[in-house]
Motif scaffolding. Structure first.
Motif, PDB file in Angstrom:
ATOM      1  N   SER A 155      -5.942   6.125  -3.740  1.00  0.00           N
ATOM      2  CA  SER A 155      -4.662   6.225  -4.444  1.00  0.00           C
ATOM      3  C   SER A 155      -4.410   4.987  -5.299  1.00  0.00           C
ATOM      4  CB  SER A 155      -3.518   6.389  -3.446  1.00  0.00           C
ATOM      5  OG  SER A 155      -3.253   5.148  -2.789  1.00  0.00           O
ATOM      6  N   ILE A 156      -3.513   5.129  -6.239  1.00  0.00           N
ATOM      7  CA  ILE A 156      -3.145   4.003  -7.101  1.00  0.00           C
ATOM      8  C   ILE A 156      -2.511   2.883  -6.293  1.00  0.00           C
ATOM      9  CG2 ILE A 156      -0.809   4.821  -7.681  1.00  0.00           C
ATOM     10  CD1 ILE A 156      -1.402   3.923 -10.596  1.00  0.00           C
ATOM     11  N   TRP A 157      -1.870   3.229  -5.170  1.00  0.00           N
ATOM     12  CA  TRP A 157      -1.216   2.221  -4.324  1.00  0.00           C
ATOM     13  C   TRP A 157      -2.241   1.405  -3.542  1.00  0.00           C
ATOM     14  CZ3 TRP A 157       3.255   2.329  -6.408  1.00  0.00           C
ATOM     15  CH2 TRP A 157       3.773   3.533  -6.878  1.00  0.00           C
ATOM     16  N   ALA A 158      -3.402   2.029  -3.285  1.00  0.00           N
ATOM     17  CA  ALA A 158      -4.459   1.333  -2.554  1.00  0.00           C
ATOM     18  C   ALA A 158      -5.319   0.483  -3.475  1.00  0.00           C
ATOM     19  CB  ALA A 158      -5.342   2.348  -1.815  1.00  0.00           C
ATOM     20  N   ILE A 162       6.109  -5.477 -14.086  1.00  0.00           N
ATOM     21  CA  ILE A 162       5.182  -5.984 -13.076  1.00  0.00           C
ATOM     22  C   ILE A 162       3.801  -6.152 -13.706  1.00  0.00           C
ATOM     23  CG2 ILE A 162       6.409  -5.116 -11.061  1.00  0.00           C
ATOM     24  CD1 ILE A 162       4.613  -2.655 -11.102  1.00  0.00           C
ATOM     25  N   LEU A 163       3.084  -7.195 -13.300  1.00  0.00           N
ATOM     26  CA  LEU A 163       1.732  -7.458 -13.782  1.00  0.00           C
ATOM     27  C   LEU A 163       0.776  -6.929 -12.731  1.00  0.00           C
ATOM     28  CD1 LEU A 163       3.630  -9.413 -15.361  1.00  0.00           C
ATOM     29  CD2 LEU A 163       1.724 -11.018 -15.410  1.00  0.00           C
ATOM     30  N   VAL A 164       0.041  -5.871 -13.090  1.00  0.00           N
ATOM     31  CA  VAL A 164      -0.753  -5.124 -12.116  1.00  0.00           C
ATOM     32  C   VAL A 164      -2.246  -5.350 -12.336  1.00  0.00           C
ATOM     33  CG1 VAL A 164      -1.295  -2.815 -11.253  1.00  0.00           C
ATOM     34  CG2 VAL A 164       1.047  -3.369 -11.931  1.00  0.00           C
ATOM     35  N   THR A 165      -2.954  -5.583 -11.248  1.00  0.00           N
ATOM     36  CA  THR A 165      -4.421  -5.681 -11.307  1.00  0.00           C
ATOM     37  C   THR A 165      -5.031  -4.407 -10.739  1.00  0.00           C
ATOM     38  OG1 THR A 165      -4.525  -6.727  -9.129  1.00  0.00           O
ATOM     39  CG2 THR A 165      -4.422  -8.182 -11.066  1.00  0.00           C
ATOM     40  N   GLY A 166      -6.259  -4.107 -11.169  1.00  0.00           N
ATOM     41  CA  GLY A 166      -6.956  -2.910 -10.735  1.00  0.00           C
ATOM     42  C   GLY A 166      -8.155  -3.216  -9.856  1.00  0.00           C
ATOM     43  N   PRO A 167      -9.113  -2.282  -9.798  1.00  0.00           N
ATOM     44  CA  PRO A 167     -10.258  -2.428  -8.900  1.00  0.00           C
ATOM     45  C   PRO A 167     -11.382  -3.322  -9.419  1.00  0.00           C
ATOM     46  CG  PRO A 167     -10.324  -0.289 -10.004  1.00  0.00           C
ATOM     47  CD  PRO A 167      -9.036  -0.938 -10.401  1.00  0.00           C
ATOM     48  N   GLY A 210       0.791  -1.223   0.000  1.00  0.00           N
ATOM     49  CA  GLY A 210       0.000   0.000   0.000  1.00  0.00           C
ATOM     50  C   GLY A 210       0.822   1.270   0.000  1.00  0.00           C
ATOM     51  N   LYS A 211       2.159   1.114  -0.037  1.00  0.00           N
ATOM     52  CA  LYS A 211       3.050   2.279  -0.025  1.00  0.00           C
ATOM     53  C   LYS A 211       3.625   2.518  -1.423  1.00  0.00           C
ATOM     54  CE  LYS A 211       4.396   1.431   4.787  1.00  0.00           C
ATOM     55  NZ  LYS A 211       5.524   1.135   5.714  1.00  0.00           N
ATOM     56  N   ALA A 212       3.975   3.762  -1.685  1.00  0.00           N
ATOM     57  CA  ALA A 212       4.505   4.127  -3.001  1.00  0.00           C
ATOM     58  C   ALA A 212       5.850   3.462  -3.261  1.00  0.00           C
ATOM     59  CB  ALA A 212       4.652   5.642  -3.101  1.00  0.00           C
ATOM     60  N   THR A 213       6.078   3.107  -4.506  1.00  0.00           N
ATOM     61  CA  THR A 213       7.398   2.656  -4.946  1.00  0.00           C
ATOM     62  C   THR A 213       8.263   3.899  -5.120  1.00  0.00           C
ATOM     63  OG1 THR A 213       6.418   0.783  -6.120  1.00  0.00           O
ATOM     64  CG2 THR A 213       8.664   1.401  -6.722  1.00  0.00           C
ATOM     65  N   GLU A 214       9.394   3.948  -4.420  1.00  0.00           N
ATOM     66  CA  GLU A 214      10.216   5.159  -4.416  1.00  0.00           C
ATOM     67  C   GLU A 214      11.580   4.915  -5.057  1.00  0.00           C
ATOM     68  OE1 GLU A 214       9.100   7.947  -3.634  1.00  0.00           O
ATOM     69  OE2 GLU A 214       7.446   7.647  -2.228  1.00  0.00           O
ATOM     70  N   PRO A 215      12.145   5.946  -5.676  1.00  0.00           N
ATOM     71  CA  PRO A 215      13.483   5.814  -6.252  1.00  0.00           C
ATOM     72  C   PRO A 215      14.556   5.828  -5.173  1.00  0.00           C
ATOM     73  CG  PRO A 215      12.700   8.060  -6.516  1.00  0.00           C
ATOM     74  CD  PRO A 215      11.555   7.275  -5.932  1.00  0.00           C
ATOM     75  N   THR A 216      15.708   5.250  -5.480  1.00  0.00           N
ATOM     76  CA  THR A 216      16.860   5.275  -4.575  1.00  0.00           C
ATOM     77  C   THR A 216      17.984   6.075  -5.229  1.00  0.00           C
ATOM     78  OG1 THR A 216      17.905   3.287  -5.504  1.00  0.00           O
ATOM     79  CG2 THR A 216      16.227   2.954  -3.797  1.00  0.00           C
ATOM     80  N   GLU A 230      -0.668  10.595  -9.796  1.00  0.00           N
ATOM     81  CA  GLU A 230      -1.544  11.766  -9.753  1.00  0.00           C
ATOM     82  C   GLU A 230      -2.716  11.609 -10.715  1.00  0.00           C
ATOM     83  OE1 GLU A 230      -1.411  16.606 -10.543  1.00  0.00           O
ATOM     84  OE2 GLU A 230       0.456  15.469 -10.410  1.00  0.00           O
ATOM     85  N   ALA A 231      -2.425  11.117 -11.920  1.00  0.00           N
ATOM     86  CA  ALA A 231      -3.481  10.940 -12.921  1.00  0.00           C
ATOM     87  C   ALA A 231      -4.532   9.936 -12.459  1.00  0.00           C
ATOM     88  CB  ALA A 231      -2.877  10.484 -14.243  1.00  0.00           C
ATOM     89  N   TRP A 232      -4.139   8.983 -11.618  1.00  0.00           N
ATOM     90  CA  TRP A 232      -5.072   7.945 -11.158  1.00  0.00           C
ATOM     91  C   TRP A 232      -6.305   8.567 -10.500  1.00  0.00           C
ATOM     92  CZ3 TRP A 232      -5.357   2.878 -12.112  1.00  0.00           C
ATOM     93  CH2 TRP A 232      -6.173   2.085 -11.319  1.00  0.00           C
ATOM     94  N   THR A 233      -6.092   9.607  -9.704  1.00  0.00           N
ATOM     95  CA  THR A 233      -7.219  10.249  -9.022  1.00  0.00           C
ATOM     96  C   THR A 233      -7.740  11.473  -9.783  1.00  0.00           C
ATOM     97  OG1 THR A 233      -5.612  11.436  -7.636  1.00  0.00           O
ATOM     98  CG2 THR A 233      -6.615   9.438  -6.735  1.00  0.00           C
ATOM     99  N   SER A 234      -6.843  12.224 -10.400  1.00  0.00           N
ATOM    100  CA  SER A 234      -7.283  13.462 -11.056  1.00  0.00           C
ATOM    101  C   SER A 234      -7.892  13.214 -12.431  1.00  0.00           C
ATOM    102  CB  SER A 234      -6.103  14.438 -11.189  1.00  0.00           C
ATOM    103  OG  SER A 234      -5.073  13.884 -12.005  1.00  0.00           O
ATOM    104  N   THR A 235      -7.196  12.453 -13.268  1.00  0.00           N
ATOM    105  CA  THR A 235      -7.652  12.225 -14.643  1.00  0.00           C
ATOM    106  C   THR A 235      -8.578  11.024 -14.752  1.00  0.00           C
ATOM    107  OG1 THR A 235      -5.566  13.142 -15.463  1.00  0.00           O
ATOM    108  CG2 THR A 235      -6.903  11.891 -17.034  1.00  0.00           C
ATOM    109  N   TYR A 236      -8.234   9.935 -14.043  1.00  0.00           N
ATOM    110  CA  TYR A 236      -9.014   8.706 -14.164  1.00  0.00           C
ATOM    111  C   TYR A 236     -10.166   8.643 -13.162  1.00  0.00           C
ATOM    112  CZ  TYR A 236      -4.615   7.592 -16.516  1.00  0.00           C
ATOM    113  OH  TYR A 236      -3.486   7.641 -17.313  1.00  0.00           O
ATOM    114  N   GLY A 237     -10.240   9.613 -12.268  1.00  0.00           N
ATOM    115  CA  GLY A 237     -11.403   9.758 -11.390  1.00  0.00           C
ATOM    116  C   GLY A 237     -11.531   8.757 -10.263  1.00  0.00           C
TER     117      GLY A 237
END
Length: 350
Positions: free
Chosen positions: A266-269, A158-163, A142-148, A255-262
């Motif tokens: 969050s995308i992480w949740a 990565i193979l990602v599933t949605g809602p 549930g946490k963001a993937t961050e750069p090092t 950001e687009a996940w909530t702003s553009t895609y409605g």
């Protein structure tokens, strides 16, 4: 003197004069060519691994930046044409035909498909990520993937599933530590990138082959996406259940996940990883073997110019659209695993 001998001497003399003259002309022409460091038109084609409009806007300043960097290498480039290909294959075809001189941000799988027609000169380096596990559930905290701070020359798909209901069912099984079956995967809706996309097609196919002895060609329901942005829009709306993507794509579109895609959360949740592929060698910068301007000397100058450009603030801003942070010199053997992957796909396609 006999006429035959005289004629022979005259003929020999004329031939000798011709040889000397041609040699002189050839020498002069070669010297002129070697000293000519003026390029009329340099055509660069970017792959659409992100929203094509975003890439077009971000890379617009590149023309003048690259002209300045090449000038430091002794080359005057009168015009730089920067375009975005309609898909990965379009960039490969443009390079193969000589319609483009440079292919930018080209994944290894596309390079593998067109390797007889192109040379690779540079490989991108990117910031490594704080998540790099082969175990899918390790990505689902549930946490963001961050750069090092560590620079990396490879990345994961990565193979990602949605809602969607089916997507959530797959994620629930993975997060419970259960193994997925082919039956779980074959009938859900997949969004796939073009056939030469490493993260969006080739390596997911290898993952399916390694785990289930199948490839993406065996999936019952697939749609082709033209960019990860449009793919994530489909994932958010529930049109597709699974979307393979490069490992930090969710960060790029958070950001687009909530702003553009409605979406409300969050995308992480709302997304989960259900599969992680082996490491993929980073995007390359390719040059066309059919290009009339791509001499060995100019290729070397181009390598130096792009690396130099990447160290400037303006250059970093341009390259951020691909998450490129620098470049290292590249050679064909760096991409041997991508070549092997492409051979497997070609074999399965027969």
């Amino acid at each position: 003197m006999k006429k035959g001998l005289a004629r022979g001497l005259v003929t020999a003399g004329v031939a000798l004069f011709a040889v000397v003259a041609l040699a002189a002309c050839g020498s002069k022409g070669a010297d002129t060519k070697s000293e000519d460091k003026t390029i009329d038109d340099l055509k660069i084609s970017f792959v659409p691994s992100r929203n094509p409009d975003d890439i077009a806007v971000a890379t617009k300043p590149m023309a003048s930046l690259l002209q300045d960097a090449l000038k430091k290498q002794g080359y005057t480039v009168k015009k730089v044409d920067v375009t975005v290909g309609t898909n990965f294959e379009a960039v490969g075809e443009a390079l193969a035909s000589g319609a483009a001189d440079v292919g930018y941000g080209v994944p290894g799988s596309t390079y593998a498909l067109y390797k007889d027609d192109v040379n690779v000169i540079l490989t991108a380096t990117r910031a490594g990520l704080n998540k790099d596990s082969s175990d899918a559930k390790d990505w689902n905290d549930g946490k963001a993937t961050e750069p090092t701070d560590k620079q990396a020359t490879s990345y994961r798909s990565i193979l990602v599933t949605g809602p969607s209901e089916k997507g959530q069912a797959l994620a629930k099984k993975v997060n419970a530590g259960e193994k997925l079956t082919w039956q779980d995967l074959k009938d859900v809706n997949w969004g796939l990138s073009s056939t030469t996309s490493a993260a969006g097609y080739v390596y997911p196919s290898l993952w399916l082959n390694d785990n289930f002895k199948h490839t993406v060609m065996d999936l019952a329901h697939t749609v082709t996406i033209d960019s990860y942005g449009s793919g994530l829009a489909r994932l958010a709306s529930g049109q597709i259940d699974v979307l393979p993507m490069y490992a930090d794509a969710r960060r790029d579109y958070a950001e687009a996940w909530t702003s553009t895609y409605g979406q409300k959360e969050s995308i992480w949740a709302e997304t989960n990883v259900i599969g992680v592929t082996p490491a993929i060698y980073n995007d390359g910068i390719l040059v066309s073997k059919e290009s009339k301007i791509m001499t060995p000397a100019f290729q070397k100058a181009l390598q130096a110019a792009i690396k130099d450009m990447a160290t400037t603030d303006a250059g970093k801003k341009v390259l951020a659209v691909y998450s490129h942070e620098g470049y290292k010199d590249a050679k064909e053997s760096d991409y041997k695993s991508e070549f092997a992957a492409e051979q497997l796909l070609q074999k399965n396609a027969k």
